[in-house]
Write a protein that holds these residues in place. Structure first.
Motif, PDB file in Angstrom:
ATOM      1  N   ALA A 131     -15.681  19.622  19.272  1.00  0.00           N
ATOM      2  CA  ALA A 131     -15.457  18.205  18.965  1.00  0.00           C
ATOM      3  C   ALA A 131     -16.149  17.848  17.641  1.00  0.00           C
ATOM      4  CB  ALA A 131     -16.017  17.346  20.094  1.00  0.00           C
ATOM      5  N   PRO A 132     -15.664  16.811  16.942  1.00  0.00           N
ATOM      6  CA  PRO A 132     -14.509  15.956  17.234  1.00  0.00           C
ATOM      7  C   PRO A 132     -13.195  16.646  16.876  1.00  0.00           C
ATOM      8  CG  PRO A 132     -15.534  15.263  15.204  1.00  0.00           C
ATOM      9  CD  PRO A 132     -16.403  16.347  15.745  1.00  0.00           C
ATOM     10  N   TYR A 133     -12.086  15.996  17.236  1.00  0.00           N
ATOM     11  CA  TYR A 133     -10.795  16.653  17.202  1.00  0.00           C
ATOM     12  C   TYR A 133      -9.815  16.071  16.187  1.00  0.00           C
ATOM     13  CZ  TYR A 133     -12.829  18.428  21.469  1.00  0.00           C
ATOM     14  OH  TYR A 133     -13.691  19.002  22.362  1.00  0.00           O
TER      15      TYR A 133
ATOM     16  N   HIS B  51      -7.256  16.789  12.573  1.00  0.00           N
ATOM     17  CA  HIS B  51      -7.599  17.047  11.172  1.00  0.00           C
ATOM     18  C   HIS B  51      -8.546  15.991  10.622  1.00  0.00           C
ATOM     19  CE1 HIS B  51      -4.453  13.993  10.626  1.00  0.00           C
ATOM     20  NE2 HIS B  51      -5.005  13.758   9.439  1.00  0.00           N
ATOM     21  N   SER B  52      -8.463  14.776  11.155  1.00  0.00           N
ATOM     22  CA  SER B  52      -9.301  13.684  10.660  1.00  0.00           C
ATOM     23  C   SER B  52     -10.559  13.486  11.494  1.00  0.00           C
ATOM     24  CB  SER B  52      -8.493  12.378  10.651  1.00  0.00           C
ATOM     25  OG  SER B  52      -7.983  12.100  11.952  1.00  0.00           O
ATOM     26  N   GLY B  53     -10.693  14.262  12.568  1.00  0.00           N
ATOM     27  CA  GLY B  53     -11.880  14.156  13.406  1.00  0.00           C
ATOM     28  C   GLY B  53     -12.058  12.793  14.041  1.00  0.00           C
ATOM     29  N   ASN B  54     -10.948  12.086  14.289  1.00  0.00           N
ATOM     30  CA  ASN B  54     -11.097  10.708  14.779  1.00  0.00           C
ATOM     31  C   ASN B  54     -10.976  10.580  16.293  1.00  0.00           C
ATOM     32  OD1 ASN B  54      -8.380  11.151  15.003  1.00  0.00           O
ATOM     33  ND2 ASN B  54      -7.733   9.349  13.835  1.00  0.00           N
ATOM     34  N   LEU B  55     -10.879  11.689  17.017  1.00  0.00           N
ATOM     35  CA  LEU B  55     -10.921  11.665  18.473  1.00  0.00           C
ATOM     36  C   LEU B  55     -12.152  12.435  18.903  1.00  0.00           C
ATOM     37  CD1 LEU B  55      -7.139  12.263  19.295  1.00  0.00           C
ATOM     38  CD2 LEU B  55      -8.371  10.082  19.178  1.00  0.00           C
ATOM     39  N   GLU B  56     -13.053  11.754  19.591  1.00  0.00           N
ATOM     40  CA  GLU B  56     -14.388  12.302  19.838  1.00  0.00           C
ATOM     41  C   GLU B  56     -14.469  13.213  21.052  1.00  0.00           C
ATOM     42  OE1 GLU B  56     -16.970  11.945  17.913  1.00  0.00           O
ATOM     43  OE2 GLU B  56     -16.191  10.456  16.500  1.00  0.00           O
ATOM     44  N   THR B  57     -13.615  13.011  22.051  1.00  0.00           N
ATOM     45  CA  THR B  57     -13.701  13.770  23.304  1.00  0.00           C
ATOM     46  C   THR B  57     -12.338  14.309  23.700  1.00  0.00           C
ATOM     47  OG1 THR B  57     -13.254  11.862  24.745  1.00  0.00           O
ATOM     48  CG2 THR B  57     -15.564  12.236  24.066  1.00  0.00           C
ATOM     49  N   LEU B  58     -12.351  15.280  24.609  1.00  0.00           N
ATOM     50  CA  LEU B  58     -11.086  15.813  25.119  1.00  0.00           C
ATOM     51  C   LEU B  58     -10.321  14.752  25.895  1.00  0.00           C
ATOM     52  CD1 LEU B  58     -12.084  19.416  26.261  1.00  0.00           C
ATOM     53  CD2 LEU B  58     -10.623  18.776  24.330  1.00  0.00           C
ATOM     54  N   GLU B  59     -11.058  13.876  26.577  1.00  0.00           N
ATOM     55  CA  GLU B  59     -10.394  12.782  27.290  1.00  0.00           C
ATOM     56  C   GLU B  59      -9.624  11.892  26.312  1.00  0.00           C
ATOM     57  OE1 GLU B  59     -13.507  14.371  29.907  1.00  0.00           O
ATOM     58  OE2 GLU B  59     -13.499  13.768  27.796  1.00  0.00           O
ATOM     59  N   GLU B  60     -10.206  11.616  25.157  1.00  0.00           N
ATOM     60  CA  GLU B  60      -9.518  10.812  24.147  1.00  0.00           C
ATOM     61  C   GLU B  60      -8.262  11.525  23.646  1.00  0.00           C
ATOM     62  OE1 GLU B  60     -11.841   9.287  20.921  1.00  0.00           O
ATOM     63  OE2 GLU B  60     -13.518   8.754  22.219  1.00  0.00           O
ATOM     64  N   VAL B  61      -8.356  12.846  23.482  1.00  0.00           N
ATOM     65  CA  VAL B  61      -7.202  13.618  23.018  1.00  0.00           C
ATOM     66  C   VAL B  61      -6.063  13.540  24.028  1.00  0.00           C
ATOM     67  CG1 VAL B  61      -6.352  15.925  22.466  1.00  0.00           C
ATOM     68  CG2 VAL B  61      -8.586  15.195  21.624  1.00  0.00           C
ATOM     69  N   VAL B  62      -6.374  13.776  25.305  1.00  0.00           N
ATOM     70  CA  VAL B  62      -5.342  13.746  26.341  1.00  0.00           C
ATOM     71  C   VAL B  62      -4.746  12.344  26.452  1.00  0.00           C
ATOM     72  CG1 VAL B  62      -4.850  14.065  28.790  1.00  0.00           C
ATOM     73  CG2 VAL B  62      -6.345  15.681  27.606  1.00  0.00           C
ATOM     74  N   ASN B  63      -5.579  11.321  26.383  1.00  0.00           N
ATOM     75  CA  ASN B  63      -5.072   9.949  26.446  1.00  0.00           C
ATOM     76  C   ASN B  63      -4.185   9.631  25.251  1.00  0.00           C
ATOM     77  OD1 ASN B  63      -6.110   8.934  28.911  1.00  0.00           O
ATOM     78  ND2 ASN B  63      -8.149   8.744  28.001  1.00  0.00           N
ATOM     79  N   PHE B  64      -4.541  10.158  24.078  1.00  0.00           N
ATOM     80  CA  PHE B  64      -3.715   9.959  22.888  1.00  0.00           C
ATOM     81  C   PHE B  64      -2.300  10.477  23.135  1.00  0.00           C
ATOM     82  CE2 PHE B  64      -1.973  12.026  19.060  1.00  0.00           C
ATOM     83  CZ  PHE B  64      -1.860  10.935  18.205  1.00  0.00           C
ATOM     84  N   TYR B  65      -2.197  11.701  23.659  1.00  0.00           N
ATOM     85  CA  TYR B  65      -0.879  12.260  23.964  1.00  0.00           C
ATOM     86  C   TYR B  65      -0.196  11.500  25.097  1.00  0.00           C
ATOM     87  CZ  TYR B  65      -1.534  16.332  20.937  1.00  0.00           C
ATOM     88  OH  TYR B  65      -1.702  17.148  19.845  1.00  0.00           O
ATOM     89  N   ASN B  66      -0.971  11.132  26.113  1.00  0.00           N
ATOM     90  CA  ASN B  66      -0.400  10.441  27.265  1.00  0.00           C
ATOM     91  C   ASN B  66       0.212   9.101  26.871  1.00  0.00           C
ATOM     92  OD1 ASN B  66       0.107  10.580  30.090  1.00  0.00           O
ATOM     93  ND2 ASN B  66      -1.514   9.082  30.456  1.00  0.00           N
ATOM     94  N   GLU B  67      -0.354   8.485  25.828  1.00  0.00           N
ATOM     95  CA  GLU B  67       0.159   7.196  25.347  1.00  0.00           C
ATOM     96  C   GLU B  67       1.325   7.352  24.372  1.00  0.00           C
ATOM     97  OE1 GLU B  67      -3.361   5.674  23.635  1.00  0.00           O
ATOM     98  OE2 GLU B  67      -4.322   5.217  25.562  1.00  0.00           O
ATOM     99  N   GLY B  68       1.721   8.599  24.114  1.00  0.00           N
ATOM    100  CA  GLY B  68       2.856   8.826  23.223  1.00  0.00           C
ATOM    101  C   GLY B  68       2.482   9.297  21.847  1.00  0.00           C
ATOM    102  N   GLY B  69       1.229   9.779  21.691  1.00  0.00           N
ATOM    103  CA  GLY B  69       0.796  10.266  20.387  1.00  0.00           C
ATOM    104  C   GLY B  69       0.861   9.164  19.351  1.00  0.00           C
ATOM    105  N   GLY B  70       1.329   9.515  18.162  1.00  0.00           N
ATOM    106  CA  GLY B  70       1.418   8.530  17.090  1.00  0.00           C
ATOM    107  C   GLY B  70       2.358   7.386  17.408  1.00  0.00           C
TER     108      GLY B  70
END
Length: 353
Positions: free
Chosen positions: A262-264, A266-285
């Protein structure tokens, strides 16, 4: 409840049953590269080594949102005072099997990758002349180059320096995680929650395995997922190819040791794996305000995972941890300059499973 249909392509290729090429490496060259990797003598100001941005304490990354180059003090998240770079530092685990290096793939081999930060004025700010003049004055390096390269090593050249560092990086492999143990028959290696997470990972709902298939847990390609940039707009792969379709596209990273890097993004703007999974779960970009001119990958869309499925997926990702082949770092280097390591904090962190 999700219908966990398996990704056929993953089942067909046998997962970890795939055969990976085994590079032939000279142990003496690897060890020489290890010393060079940790030695700040290579940088223009004698302050920055490769290990500052690919640090053992951060699983061969640097633990920063954005890496910090020239003139910085310290290492890791507390490094300060230097040139702030555009992106986070990718981990070096299994780079021997990567086809494209750097987030936007501007290098196709480890030799080109090593030269990039070494000669960049924003990073190590060195030159071939600096490297050669300094190392040829150090008796211990003269001896090590002769031992590693024979007669070719009688005079230390920048070419041999790059070769040694690249050989060391090719030795950084990680294939002994609990998931690997489970895959080879040790069924008790994973818990029921982790197995549920694996099924989520390879389901047609989440589709994680289509971009992150075993054994590498990356498909070695570029994808646009719509991660927001931290500051200025980052056009990613489009900068290299000139193709608008690749705007905001970046190399799919390996998930091995992902829990320790962590962080995740290219921009390092997701601090945890939970944030990463939620990002995808919400439809990514698409669900997080990405620019409308991005061609976001069609797999990236709202998934509808519930809290239990999200937590089990995160638990599975943690089974990919394996630092058993972490290189031993030298307590001192031939130049006599300080090594960028704090031994106690590293050993404490590495003991955490």
């Amino acid at each position: 409840m999700i219908d966990y249909r398996y990704v056929n392509s993953l089942e067909k290729n046998g997962g970890l049953g795939q055969t990976l090429p085994q590079p032939k490496l000279n142990p003496q060259v690897i060890d020489l590269g290890r010393y060079l990797f940790f030695d700040p003598i290579l940088s223009g100001d004698k302050q920055l080594s490769c290990a500052h941005c690919h640090h053992p304490a951060y699983s061969l990354s640097d633990g920063r949102n954005q890496s910090m180059g020239k003139n910085g003090i310290g290492y890791g998240p507390t490094r300060k005072g230097g040139v702030l770079l555009k992106r986070s530092a990718p981990s070096l685990w299994n780079v021997v099997y990567m086809k494209n290096l750097f987030w936007e793939g501007r290098a196709s081999n480890l030799e080109d990758q090593a030269e990039g930060p070494l000669y960049s004025p924003e990073e190590m700010g060195s030159s071939k002349e600096i490297v050669e003049s300094r190392l040829n004055e150090i008796h211990f390096y003269q001896k090590m180059f002769r031992q590693a390269y024979g007669a070719k090593g009688n005079r230390i050249t920048a070419f041999l320096v790059i070769d040694a560092i690249s050989s060391f990086e090719r030795s950084l492999v990680s294939f002994s995680s609990r998931f690997d143990q489970w895959s080879t028959g040790k069924k008790e290696a994973l818990s029921s929650e982790e197995l549920l997470g694996y099924n989520v990972f390879r389901s047609f709902v989440a589709r994680c395995a289509e971009c992150h298939p075993p054994p590498m847990f990356t498909n070695n390609v570029f994808a646009t997922i719509g991660v927001l940039d931290r500051t200025e707009r980052d056009y990613g792969r489009e900068i290299i190819t000139g193709q608008e379709i690749l705007r905001g596209s970046f190399r799919v990273p390996t998930l091995r040791n992902i829990a320790k890097t962590a962080p995740y993004m290219h921009s390092g703007n997701l601090e945890t794996l939970e944030e990463v999974v939620n990002f995808y779960n919400e439809g990514g970009g698409r669900g997080n305000g990405a620019p409308s001119d991005l061609r976001i990958h069609w797999h990236v869309r709202k998934m509808g995972l519930n809290k239990n499925e999200i937590s089990s997926l995160v638990s599975f990702l943690k089974t990919l941890n394996d630092e058993t082949n972490m290189p031993k770092f030298p307590k001192s280097v031939p130049s006599g300059l300080p090594v960028a390591l704090e031994f106690e904090s590293y050993h404490h962190r590495s003991s955490i499973k």
